[in-house]
Design a protein around this motif. Structure first.
Motif, PDB file in Angstrom:
ATOM      1  N   MET A 197      91.198  -6.225   3.923  1.00 47.81           N
ATOM      2  CA  MET A 197      90.342  -7.319   4.405  1.00 47.81           C
ATOM      3  C   MET A 197      90.932  -8.707   4.163  1.00 47.81           C
ATOM      4  O   MET A 197      90.444  -9.685   4.692  1.00 47.81           O
ATOM      5  N   ALA A 224      76.152 -15.668  -6.659  1.00 47.34           N
ATOM      6  CA  ALA A 224      76.003 -14.216  -6.851  1.00 47.34           C
ATOM      7  C   ALA A 224      74.516 -13.911  -6.969  1.00 47.34           C
ATOM      8  O   ALA A 224      73.686 -14.833  -7.087  1.00 47.34           O
ATOM      9  N   SER A 252      82.759  -7.367  -2.911  1.00 44.11           N
ATOM     10  CA  SER A 252      84.049  -6.871  -2.413  1.00 44.11           C
ATOM     11  C   SER A 252      84.746  -7.952  -1.563  1.00 44.11           C
ATOM     12  O   SER A 252      85.911  -8.286  -1.797  1.00 44.11           O
ATOM     13  N   ILE A 253      84.058  -8.505  -0.599  1.00 48.15           N
ATOM     14  CA  ILE A 253      84.663  -9.565   0.238  1.00 48.15           C
ATOM     15  C   ILE A 253      84.860 -10.837  -0.579  1.00 48.15           C
ATOM     16  O   ILE A 253      85.909 -11.490  -0.496  1.00 48.15           O
ATOM     17  N   VAL A 258      69.318 -11.396   3.531  1.00 47.58           N
ATOM     18  CA  VAL A 258      69.151 -12.542   2.640  1.00 47.58           C
ATOM     19  C   VAL A 258      70.163 -13.647   2.999  1.00 47.58           C
ATOM     20  O   VAL A 258      69.970 -14.813   2.680  1.00 47.58           O
ATOM     21  N   LYS A 295      77.308  -9.676   8.368  1.00 42.40           N
ATOM     22  CA  LYS A 295      76.987  -9.353   9.759  1.00 42.40           C
ATOM     23  C   LYS A 295      75.492  -9.276  10.018  1.00 42.40           C
ATOM     24  O   LYS A 295      75.029  -9.526  11.131  1.00 42.40           O
ATOM     25  N   GLU A 296      74.709  -8.940   8.961  1.00 40.77           N
ATOM     26  CA  GLU A 296      73.257  -8.806   9.151  1.00 40.77           C
ATOM     27  C   GLU A 296      72.652 -10.111   9.677  1.00 40.77           C
ATOM     28  O   GLU A 296      71.653 -10.110  10.395  1.00 40.77           O
ATOM     29  N   THR A 356      70.954 -15.939  -7.756  1.00 41.62           N
ATOM     30  CA  THR A 356      69.614 -15.707  -7.210  1.00 41.62           C
ATOM     31  C   THR A 356      68.629 -15.267  -8.292  1.00 41.62           C
ATOM     32  O   THR A 356      67.516 -15.771  -8.366  1.00 41.62           O
ATOM     33  N   VAL A 364      75.441  -9.674   0.947  1.00 43.98           N
ATOM     34  CA  VAL A 364      75.105  -8.491   1.724  1.00 43.98           C
ATOM     35  C   VAL A 364      73.638  -8.573   2.142  1.00 43.98           C
ATOM     36  O   VAL A 364      72.783  -8.928   1.343  1.00 43.98           O
ATOM     37  N   LEU A 380      70.936 -20.876  -3.318  1.00 41.69           N
ATOM     38  CA  LEU A 380      71.847 -20.271  -2.334  1.00 41.69           C
ATOM     39  C   LEU A 380      72.056 -21.229  -1.147  1.00 41.69           C
ATOM     40  O   LEU A 380      73.185 -21.430  -0.672  1.00 41.69           O
ATOM     41  N   SER A 440      87.846   0.282   1.087  1.00 38.71           N
ATOM     42  CA  SER A 440      87.111   0.169  -0.170  1.00 38.71           C
ATOM     43  C   SER A 440      86.171  -1.030  -0.046  1.00 38.71           C
ATOM     44  O   SER A 440      86.627  -2.164   0.102  1.00 38.71           O
ATOM     45  N   MET A 441      84.853  -0.795  -0.091  1.00 41.13           N
ATOM     46  CA  MET A 441      83.873  -1.848   0.243  1.00 41.13           C
ATOM     47  C   MET A 441      82.650  -1.733  -0.661  1.00 41.13           C
ATOM     48  O   MET A 441      82.520  -0.789  -1.425  1.00 41.13           O
ATOM     49  N   GLY A 492      78.206 -15.048  -2.350  1.00 39.75           N
ATOM     50  CA  GLY A 492      78.472 -13.633  -2.653  1.00 39.75           C
ATOM     51  C   GLY A 492      79.881 -13.452  -3.193  1.00 39.75           C
ATOM     52  O   GLY A 492      80.578 -12.494  -2.852  1.00 39.75           O
ATOM     53  N   SER A 507      73.361 -11.405  -9.455  1.00 39.97           N
ATOM     54  CA  SER A 507      73.102 -11.253 -10.891  1.00 39.97           C
ATOM     55  C   SER A 507      74.343 -10.976 -11.739  1.00 39.97           C
ATOM     56  O   SER A 507      74.243 -10.928 -12.954  1.00 39.97           O
ATOM     57  N   ASN A 508      75.485 -10.767 -11.133  1.00 40.39           N
ATOM     58  CA  ASN A 508      76.686 -10.385 -11.891  1.00 40.39           C
ATOM     59  C   ASN A 508      77.299 -11.593 -12.610  1.00 40.39           C
ATOM     60  O   ASN A 508      78.287 -12.182 -12.178  1.00 40.39           O
ATOM     61  N   ALA A 526      81.192 -12.956   7.049  1.00 38.12           N
ATOM     62  CA  ALA A 526      81.319 -11.521   6.764  1.00 38.12           C
ATOM     63  C   ALA A 526      79.945 -10.878   6.873  1.00 38.12           C
ATOM     64  O   ALA A 526      79.812  -9.732   7.273  1.00 38.12           O
TER      65      ALA A 526
HETATM   66  P1  NDP Z   1      79.037  -6.316  -2.082  1.00 40.39           P
HETATM   67  O1  NDP Z   1      77.840  -5.502  -2.363  1.00 40.39           O
HETATM   68  O2  NDP Z   1      80.340  -5.899  -2.668  1.00 40.39           O
HETATM   69  O3  NDP Z   1      78.779  -7.848  -2.525  1.00 40.39           O
HETATM   70  C1  NDP Z   1      77.616  -8.506  -2.143  1.00 40.39           C
HETATM   71  C2  NDP Z   1      77.563  -9.904  -2.714  1.00 40.39           C
HETATM   72  O4  NDP Z   1      76.297 -10.479  -2.384  1.00 40.39           O
HETATM   73  C3  NDP Z   1      77.675  -9.964  -4.239  1.00 40.39           C
HETATM   74  O5  NDP Z   1      78.235 -11.182  -4.618  1.00 40.39           O
HETATM   75  C4  NDP Z   1      76.206  -9.901  -4.680  1.00 40.39           C
HETATM   76  O6  NDP Z   1      75.974 -10.449  -5.978  1.00 40.39           O
HETATM   77  C5  NDP Z   1      75.572 -10.756  -3.599  1.00 40.39           C
HETATM   78  N1  NDP Z   1      74.166 -10.393  -3.377  1.00 40.39           N
HETATM   79  C6  NDP Z   1      73.635  -9.146  -3.288  1.00 40.39           C
HETATM   80  N2  NDP Z   1      72.305  -9.199  -3.111  1.00 40.39           N
HETATM   81  C7  NDP Z   1      71.978 -10.511  -3.101  1.00 40.39           C
HETATM   82  C8  NDP Z   1      70.744 -11.214  -3.012  1.00 40.39           C
HETATM   83  N3  NDP Z   1      69.579 -10.578  -2.871  1.00 40.39           N
HETATM   84  N4  NDP Z   1      70.774 -12.562  -3.072  1.00 40.39           N
HETATM   85  C9  NDP Z   1      71.940 -13.216  -3.197  1.00 40.39           C
HETATM   86  N5  NDP Z   1      73.137 -12.623  -3.312  1.00 40.39           N
HETATM   87  C10 NDP Z   1      73.163 -11.269  -3.248  1.00 40.39           C
HETATM   88  O7  NDP Z   1      79.147  -6.407  -0.492  1.00 40.39           O
HETATM   89  P2  NDP Z   1      80.461  -6.532   0.428  1.00 40.39           P
HETATM   90  O8  NDP Z   1      81.348  -7.587  -0.099  1.00 40.39           O
HETATM   91  O9  NDP Z   1      81.002  -5.186   0.693  1.00 40.39           O
HETATM   92  O10 NDP Z   1      79.818  -7.011   1.797  1.00 40.39           O
HETATM   93  C11 NDP Z   1      79.343  -8.325   1.995  1.00 40.39           C
HETATM   94  C12 NDP Z   1      79.056  -8.532   3.480  1.00 40.39           C
HETATM   95  O11 NDP Z   1      80.274  -8.430   4.200  1.00 40.39           O
HETATM   96  C13 NDP Z   1      78.117  -7.478   4.086  1.00 40.39           C
HETATM   97  O12 NDP Z   1      77.322  -8.076   5.054  1.00 40.39           O
HETATM   98  C14 NDP Z   1      79.070  -6.488   4.726  1.00 40.39           C
HETATM   99  O13 NDP Z   1      78.482  -5.811   5.814  1.00 40.39           O
HETATM  100  C15 NDP Z   1      80.188  -7.430   5.199  1.00 40.39           C
HETATM  101  N6  NDP Z   1      81.496  -6.794   5.343  1.00 40.39           N
HETATM  102  C16 NDP Z   1      82.091  -6.224   4.256  1.00 40.39           C
HETATM  103  C17 NDP Z   1      83.339  -5.626   4.379  1.00 40.39           C
HETATM  104  C18 NDP Z   1      84.044  -5.067   3.175  1.00 40.39           C
HETATM  105  O14 NDP Z   1      85.208  -4.656   3.298  1.00 40.39           O
HETATM  106  N7  NDP Z   1      83.450  -5.030   2.000  1.00 40.39           N
HETATM  107  C19 NDP Z   1      84.017  -5.542   5.681  1.00 40.39           C
HETATM  108  C20 NDP Z   1      83.311  -6.219   6.740  1.00 40.39           C
HETATM  109  C21 NDP Z   1      82.096  -6.807   6.567  1.00 40.39           C
HETATM  110  P3  NDP Z   1      76.029  -9.488  -7.298  1.00 40.39           P
HETATM  111  O15 NDP Z   1      77.475  -9.100  -7.463  1.00 40.39           O
HETATM  112  O16 NDP Z   1      75.536 -10.351  -8.389  1.00 40.39           O
HETATM  113  O17 NDP Z   1      75.158  -8.319  -7.007  1.00 40.39           O
END
Ligand code: NDP
Ligand code: MG
Length: 383
Positions: free
Chosen positions: A264, A34, A13-14, A102, A122-123, A56, A99, A82, A201-202, A9, A36-37, A120
């Motif tokens: 973060m 990632a 954001s993380i 998955v 948590k799910e 993915t 996120v 993955l 910002s998340m 991922g 799709s980005n 990160a």
């Molecule tokens: P984002 O939506 O910003 O990023 C998600 C990442 O996962 C992207 O790289 C995305 O790829 C990838 N992704 C999304 N869907 C899929 C999929 N179906 N298969 C494979 N990869 C996938 O999320 P965050 O960074 O905000 O959060 C990530 C995790 O961290 C979450 O579980 C959240 O709860 C946890 N978290 C986040 C915090 C934060 O400050 N953001 C703080 C604490 C915990 P693409 O860009 O291509 O869509």
């Protein structure tokens, strides 16, 4: 410090903040993923030169192969890709920042391959806490928290000498954009209002989870698994300024807190460098400029997702997986404009209640089935 990272991922954001940390610490990036980005992934590949990349979405993977043919980096797709990234041989730590649910199968793949985990996602622990913690124990793998509250607790716990002296964990919650509102004031809130978080910002999904306070419910479950605590010994306090990131209380009622600016990159870096600390780009906390640090009791009635999660971890079994799966689907529908804001809590509650009690040890397929059933439940119960 873990010098060789695989980041799942990395475009989120993380993920992007983890790459900021990696850049400053001069770490090697061995694998990136990632959904799709491909635009952002291509930039990351050109800068960090990983050995392996997984995308993915199959069409996005094809596109990325064309765009980065000159780099000669192997690109794979789907869940297999993955999981390969999660278990990548030359990485010593896998940072899971995808996120949603998955992330569960790749977390298990990383643990089986004996990679240290910076978590990160948590799910993963909410739905699969029993199997993830059992696999980590069996493989001698540490799960280092990235979530700011859990990192705060983990940092405070470094001062603990005997687990028996630990009385309570206190998670702080900003309260989100709708703090102080009652249910009738929330029925018609828009997607934009819900996405407007006051302090952090998340990514989109966790921002909605913060608005419903499902995020804090998920974090109660996450804390129960990470720190092996009973749910009744985990409390939540609203702290609007997001300066105190969480606290622990000992048997003598002494309380330790971890504080810092809401950024973060501190918890991400600590998971990677633990037990060491290094300078970080995050600013210094100037307490005199904080004006006030305020604390309030949470409203469990209005923000019912928190109560549903507390009940789900108390009941155990597949209840947390059902609550989490229902929430993921409901948030997706809310963001698509198909349900209202307060429907999220109602659907999560109904889907968790529709779950029947499971006895004995859980399996991955039972958890994935419960997740799927909860999503279907939500789809068929939209008003
Ligand atoms: P984002 O939506 O910003 O990023 C998600 C990442 O996962 C992207 O790289 C995305 O790829 C990838 N992704 C999304 N869907 C899929 C999929 N179906 N298969 C494979 N990869 C996938 O999320 P965050 O960074 O905000 O959060 C990530 C995790 O961290 C979450 O579980 C959240 O709860 C946890 N978290 C986040 C915090 C934060 O400050 N953001 C703080 C604490 C915990 P693409 O860009 O291509 O869509
Ligand atoms: Mg958090």
């Amino acid at each position: 410090m873990y010098n060789n990272l695989s980041i799942l991922g990395s475009t989120g954001s993380i993920g992007t903040q983890a790459l900021d940390v990696a850049r400053l610490l001069g770490l090697n990036i061995k694998a990136l993923t990632a959904n799709s980005n491909v635009g952002r992934l291509e930039e990351q590949m050109r800068e960090f030169k990983p050995e392996f990349v997984a995308v993915t979405d199959e069409n996005a993977a094809k596109d990325l192969k064309v765009r980065t043919a000159d780099l000669g980096i192997e690109i794979d797709t789907g869940m297999d890709g993955l999981c390969r990234a999660a278990a990548w041989d030359s990485a010593d730590m896998t940072l899971n920042s995808v996120v949603g649910m998955v992330g569960l199968t790749p977390t298990l793949a990383a643990i089986e391959a004996k990679k240290e985990i910076a978590l990160a996602n948590k799910e993963t622990l909410v739905a699969g806490g029993s199997i993830v913690t059992a696999a980590a124990k069996k493989n001698g793998v540490n799960i280092l928290p990235v979530d700011s509250e859990h990192s705060a607790i983990f940092q405070c716990l470094q001062a603990m000498h005997d687990k028996k002296t630990l009385k309570r964990l206190i998670l702080t919650a900003s309260g989100g954009p709708f703090f102080g509102k009652k249910i009738d004031q929330l029925r018609n809130v828009t997607r934009e209002q819900a996405l407007n978080h006051p302090t952090w910002s998340m990514g989109g999904k966790i921002t909605i989870d913060s608005a419903t306070m499902m995020n804090k419910g998920l974090e109660i479950i996450e804390a129960a698994w990470l720190f092996d605590m009973k749910p009744e010994d985990i409390d939540v306090v609203i702290h609007r300024e997001s300066i105190v990131h969480s606290l622990i209380e000992f048997c003598d009622n002494s309380v330790l807190a971890q504080m810092g600016l809401p950024d973060m990159r501190i918890p991400i870096q600590y998971a990677i460098t633990y037990p060491m600390r290094y300078p970080s780009p995050v600013g210094q906390l100037d307490l005199a400029k904080c004006v006030a640090l305020s604390f309030y009791t949470p409203d469990y009635e209005t923000f019912k997702c928190m109560s549903v999660c507390k009940e789900a971890i108390r009941k155990g079994g597949l209840f947390p997986a059902a609550a989490n799966g229902a929430n993921e689907k409901a948030v997706e529908l809310f963001l698509a404009g198909k349900i209202g804001f307060t429907d999220i809590g109602d659907l999560v509650e109904a889907a968790a209640n529709a779950q029947s009690r499971t006895q004995g040890e859980l399996t991955l397929s039972q958890i994935l089935d419960a997740d799927k059933a909860a999503r279907e439940f939500v789809e068929t119960h939209i008003k």
